[in-house]
Design a protein around this motif. Structure first.
Motif, short mmCIF file in Angstrom:
data_model
loop_
_atom_site.label_atom_id
_atom_site.label_comp_id
_atom_site.label_asym_id
_atom_site.label_seq_id
_atom_site.Cartn_x
_atom_site.Cartn_y
_atom_site.Cartn_z
N GLN A 1 0.80 -0.93 -0.19
CA GLN A 1 -0.08 0.03 -0.27
C GLN A 1 0.73 1.36 -0.15
O GLN A 1 2.06 1.12 0.42
CB GLN A 1 -0.81 0.47 1.10
CG GLN A 1 -1.15 -1.29 1.50
CD GLN A 1 -2.93 -1.15 0.22
OE1 GLN A 1 -2.96 -0.46 -0.31
NE2 GLN A 1 -3.44 -2.88 0.37
N SER A 2 0.45 2.41 -0.41
CA SER A 2 0.89 3.42 -0.58
C SER A 2 0.35 4.76 -0.39
O SER A 2 -0.33 5.28 -1.90
CB SER A 2 1.71 3.42 -2.06
OG SER A 2 3.12 4.51 -1.93
N ILE A 3 0.85 5.69 -0.57
CA ILE A 3 0.01 7.10 0.16
C ILE A 3 1.05 8.32 -0.58
O ILE A 3 2.42 7.85 0.01
CB ILE A 3 -1.33 7.49 1.29
CG1 ILE A 3 0.28 7.73 2.84
CG2 ILE A 3 -1.92 6.36 1.24
CD1 ILE A 3 -0.56 8.68 3.96
N TRP A 4 0.15 9.20 -0.78
CA TRP A 4 1.50 10.18 -1.21
C TRP A 4 0.66 11.10 -0.63
O TRP A 4 -0.49 11.50 -0.34
CB TRP A 4 0.98 10.81 -2.38
CG TRP A 4 2.33 9.97 -3.41
CD1 TRP A 4 2.16 8.66 -3.34
CD2 TRP A 4 2.79 10.65 -3.96
NE1 TRP A 4 2.65 8.28 -4.48
CE2 TRP A 4 3.65 9.03 -5.15
CE3 TRP A 4 3.99 11.52 -4.26
CZ2 TRP A 4 4.80 8.97 -5.50
CZ3 TRP A 4 4.96 11.27 -5.49
CH2 TRP A 4 5.62 10.50 -5.50
N THR A 5 1.15 12.15 0.77
CA THR A 5 0.72 13.30 1.08
C THR A 5 2.08 14.10 1.91
O THR A 5 2.93 13.73 0.93
CB THR A 5 -0.02 12.55 2.48
OG1 THR A 5 -1.00 13.94 3.62
CG2 THR A 5 1.42 11.93 3.37
N GLY A 6 1.59 15.16 2.06
CA GLY A 6 2.91 16.09 2.46
C GLY A 6 2.03 17.29 2.70
O GLY A 6 1.38 17.35 3.71
N CYS A 7 2.97 18.10 3.40
CA CYS A 7 3.42 19.31 4.27
C CYS A 7 3.05 20.80 3.10
O CYS A 7 2.62 21.85 3.84
CB CYS A 7 3.68 19.29 5.60
SG CYS A 7 5.38 19.47 5.07
#
Lengths: 449, 449
Positions: free
Chosen positions: B407-413
Motif C-alpha cells: 500500500q502507498s499514499i502520497w501526502t505532505g505539508c
C-alpha cells in the motif's frame, strides 16, 4: 561587350573589395542591427564612384539612398535595390562567420552577398563604367536603394507617393533577382505579393503545471485549431473569398510558361528535401511556384522548448504566417477576411498582428524594358534568357507598377542556389563581374528602344 | 501532540536553517545542475540527525539516499521523497533569486522549497523527534530519497527491483504532496501516470526560402496534422485503444469524490486564467482533474521565432507532449499505439522520442496507511483531511504498489498554491513545522494499526 569585360577585369579587385566591405556590415532590418552603419558604407561606395546620393527617411524608416545621373539620351531608367538582409539564425549552421565576407572557392560568403549586396555592387559599377570611360551613361539613371525590403518595404510606398515626380522614369529595373538554374538571366514581368502576420493566443498570465490540463485551456491547442481552419491538407486556403481577385495565369502567362523549363531535382538535392508536395515535377512544379497563393508557417512557438522535459501547460502560443499572394489579390482586403474568419469560428481572442504586406504586381512581358533586358542578357550570358510571367518570391514591385504606373522588371546576377534567407549564403566572384556587364548592357539596350 | 509541538518550537531555528541550506543548493535534474552537491548536503542533514545513510546509484543515475532506523514495534514504514527540482526558467519572473532561500513574509522562498525540500526536512525531523526524546521511533523506518523525480524517476524502478527485500515495508508514505485549498491535509490513494514524448518532423537538411511553399512540404504543417489526428477539439485522445485499460472512476472512487470540495476560482484567480474548458466548475472540475487522461502540448517549436519577420520555410518541427494516464493504462502499450496510429496515417517519418514514463497507481482507500495518515492529519491540522481516490499529478507510486506490492499514499505539508514548477515557489515556515508534527504523528498512528 568586349570593352565592358576588359573594364571589369581591370577593376575586379576594387569591385570585390567593395562587396566584401558591404557584406561585413550587418544590416538586419528585422532585428534593427547595423542598418545606419551599412547605409553609410554604401553611401561611401557611391561617392567613390563619383555618384552623389541623398539619404532620405520616411517617418522613422531606415535610410533610403537616392541618386541621379544625367545620361546622353532622353530615356530614363530607375534602378531599385536594397541593402538590408535577413536574420542569420540558426547561427551554428554557418560554415563561415556570416559577416566575415570571406572569399573561398571563388565565392564571397556571407549574409546578403547574393540578396542583394552583390546586385547593388553590380548596378553601381555598371554606371561607373560609363562615367569612367565615356563620361556619362546612355540613359538618365535614377538609383533607389532601400533598407527595409526584408521587412516588406513597410515605408517604401509612402516614400514613392511623396516623390512621384522625382522618381518618374520610362521603366524600373529592380536588380535583386537570381540567374536561372542553367546560369542564364531571369527576367520577371510580375511578382507575388506577401502578407506577413503573427497570430497570438494568450490564455493565462503564467504557465501552469500540466496536471491542470483537464480543465485549463492550452493556447497551443487553440492556435492549432485556428491554423487548421485556415488551410486544408492540400495547401488550399479555406478562408472565404481568399481567391476572389485571382487573375492569373491568363493566356499570355501560359504561353510564357510553355517556353520555360524547371528541374525540381536541383532544389531537392541542394537542400536535402526528401520529397515535394504531391511529388510534383518539371513544368507542373513551376506553374505552382508562379501562380499558387500559399499560407506558410514561418515559425511557431509555445511553452518549454529547451533540453529535456518540463511538464508545463503554456500560457501563450504564437505563430508567424507568410501568405504569398498572386495578381490581383489585395492584402488589405485579405487581412479583413482573415480577421472575420477567425471571429466567426470562436477565435476572437486570437490576436492578429500585421508585420507587413506587399501587393502583387504585373508588367506587360512585351514591353520595352523586358526586350532591353532580354537583349542585354543574351550578350552577357549567351543563350536565351528566361522571361517569367511571375516570380515565386515577393518584392515591392507594386510601388512602381501601381503607384508610379510604369513598367517594371526584376532581374539580377546572383546564382540560382545561393542560400538566400538561409545559412551559408554566397555569391560567385564571376556572378558579380557578369552582373556589372549585365547592368551596363541593360542601360545601353534600353537607350536604343 | 503537545509534546511534539513543544519539541518543534524549541528546534525551529535549526529546522528552518536546514531547509534554507538545502534550497540554496540547486539540484535541477532536467539540466543536470548541482545534483551531487545537493545530495551531499542532504546527507549531512541526515547525519546531523544521527541517521546513517548510504548513497546508491543505478547505472549512472543521480544519487539515491537510503537509511533505516529500528523502531519499537514490528511495523515498518517506508518514507519516499526527492531532492531534485524543476528548471527555474523563466528566470526574470522570480521576485527573489530562486536559490537564495530568502525568508520573507514568514515563508522560505526558492525553487524546491515546496517541491519537495520542505517535505524532506519535515520527514527527517519527524524521525529525529523520536530519536532525540525517546531514543527510537514507534515503527521501523526506511527512507528513500531520490534525485530524478522531476525527470520521470527514470532509474527508480530498476533500483526498487534490485532492492526488493531491503525496501520491504508494511506501507509507503510518499511525503511529496500539498495541503488542500482550505489548509487541511491531502491524502492520495492513487496517482496518475505520465508519458512524456517528443514528436519530430524533418523534411529537409536546411530551412529554405518560403517562396518555395507551393512545392516544398512544411514540417510544421505536417506536425500539426499529426497532432490534430491524435486529439479532438473536446480534448479526447483519438488514438485507437487509448482508453481500453481505463478502470477509474469505480464506485468507491465516486463515493470519495462526493465528500470532496473544489473551488476552481482559486486557480483562475491565482494564475490569471481567463476561462476553464467548458466553464467547468466545482466537483465537475475535480472529477475531470482526477480521472481524465490528457494530451498536453508542453512545448512546440519550428522555424523563426525571433523578433520581427523572416520568410522562411522550416526544415524541422518538434513538439513536446505530456500524456497523463489513469489507472490502469500502461505507458509501454500506449507508446506502441501512438506509433501505430502515426504510421497508419502517413506519419511514418515523424520521429517519436520517449523522455520517460510513469505507470498510474492505486491503493485501497480503506487500508491501514490511509487511516493512520487521516488520524495523524486530524491531530495536526484539525478538521477532516481530504482523501482523494487519485491525484491529478503524477509520480513513481507504481514502484511501491506494483513492484513492492505494498500500500502507498502520497501526502505532505506544502501549501496548496506554492507555485511549484513555476516562478516564485515558496513554503510557509508554519507549513514546515506542522509537517514535522504530521510526519511524526503518521509514524505513531501507524504503529497502532
Amino acid at each position: 561587350m568586349q570593352e565592358i569585360r576588359r573594364y571589369v577585369e581591370k577593376n575586379k579587385d576594387d569591385i570585390i573589395s567593395d562587396l566584401r566591405n558591404l557584406v561585413k556590415h550587418p544590416s538586419i532590418s528585422a532585428q534593427n542591427i547595423g542598418i545606419d552603419e551599412c547605409a553609410s558604407t554604401l553611401n561611401g561606395i557611391f561617392r567613390d564612384a563619383d555618384i552623389t546620393t541623398t539619404i532620405n527617411r520616411v517617418n522613422d524608416s531606415n535610410p533610403i539612398l537616392y541618386a541621379e545621373i544625367k545620361g546622353t539620351s532622353d530615356k530614363t531608367l530607375l534602378f531599385y535595390g536594397h541593402y538590408d538582409v535577413q536574420p542569420v539564425e540558426p547561427i551554428d549552421a554557418w560554415r563561415y562567420n556570416p559577416f566575415s565576407g570571406v572569399i573561398a572557392d571563388d565565392k564571397v560568403h556571407g549574409r546578403g552577398a547574393a540578396d542583394s549586396k552583390g546586385n547593388i555592387i553590380a548596378m553601381i559599377n555598371g554606371a561607373k563604367y560609363y562615367l569612367d570611360t565615356v563620361g556619362s551613361p546612355p540613359v538618365n539613371l535614377k538609383f533607389l536603394i532601400e533598407g527595409e525590403e526584408e521587412i516588406s518595404s513597410i515605408n517604401l510606398p509612402k516614400y514613392i507617393e511623396e516623390n512621384k515626380d522625382k522618381l518618374k522614369a520610362d521603366a524600373t529595373v529592380c536588380f535583386d533577382a537570381s540567374l536561372t538554374q542553367s546560369g542564364t538571366a531571369s527576367i520577371y514581368a510580375g511578382l507575388k505579393g506577401l502578407l506577413y502576420v503573427e497570430l497570438r493566443c494568450k490564455t493565462a498570465s503564467v504557465d501552469v503545471h500540466s496536471s491542470l490540463a483537464p480543465i485549463v485551456p492550452n493556447p497551443a491547442w487553440k492556435l492549432l485549431r485556428a491554423l487548421q481552419s485556415i488551410r486544408n491538407d492540400m495547401g488550399k486556403i479555406t478562408i472565404e473569398g481568399w481567391y476572389d481577385d485571382v487573375k492569373v495565369p491568363n493566356d499570355e502567362d501560359l504561353v510564357l510558361l510553355k517556353r520555360l523549363d524547371y528541374d525540381e531535382k536541383i532544389i531537392t538535392n541542394e537542400y536535402g528535401i526528401k520529397y515535394l508536395i504531391n511529388d510534383v515535377k518539371g513544368k507542373a512544379a513551376l506553374k505552382k511556384l508562379l501562380f499558387e497563393p500559399t499560407c506558410n508557417i514561418a515559425g511557431i512557438y509555445s511553452g518549454y522548448t529547451g533540453l529535456g522535459s518540463k511538464t508545463v501547460l503554456p500560457s501563450a502560443a504564437s505563430v508567424k504566417l507568410d501568405f504569398r499572394l498572386v495578381y490581383d489579390q489585395d492584402p488589405d482586403k485579405l487581412i479583413t477576411l482573415l480577421r472575420q474568419h477567425l471571429d466567426k469560428r470562436g477565435f476572437e481572442d486570437i490576436e492578429l498582428y500585421i508585420f507587413g504586406s506587399l501587393k502583387p504586381s504585373k508588367t506587360d512581358p512585351k514591353s520595352d524594358i523586358v526586350n532591353a533586358a532580354a537583349n542585354a542578357a543574351k550578350e552577357v550570358y549567351g543563350g536565351k534568357p528566361s522571361i517569367f510571367p511571375n516570380m515565386w518570391g515577393s518584392g515591392p514591385d507594386f510601388v512602381f507598377t501601381k503607384i508610379l504606373k510604369q513598367q517594371s522588371i526584376w532581374t539580377g546576377c546572383s546564382p540560382a542556389y545561393a542560400n538566400i534567407h538561409a545559412p551559408n549564403e554566397f555569391i560567385g566572384i564571376r556572378n558579380v563581374l557578369d552582373g556589372v556587364c549585365y547592368a551596363a548592357a541593360i542601360m545601353k539596350e534600353f537607350s536604343r528602344s
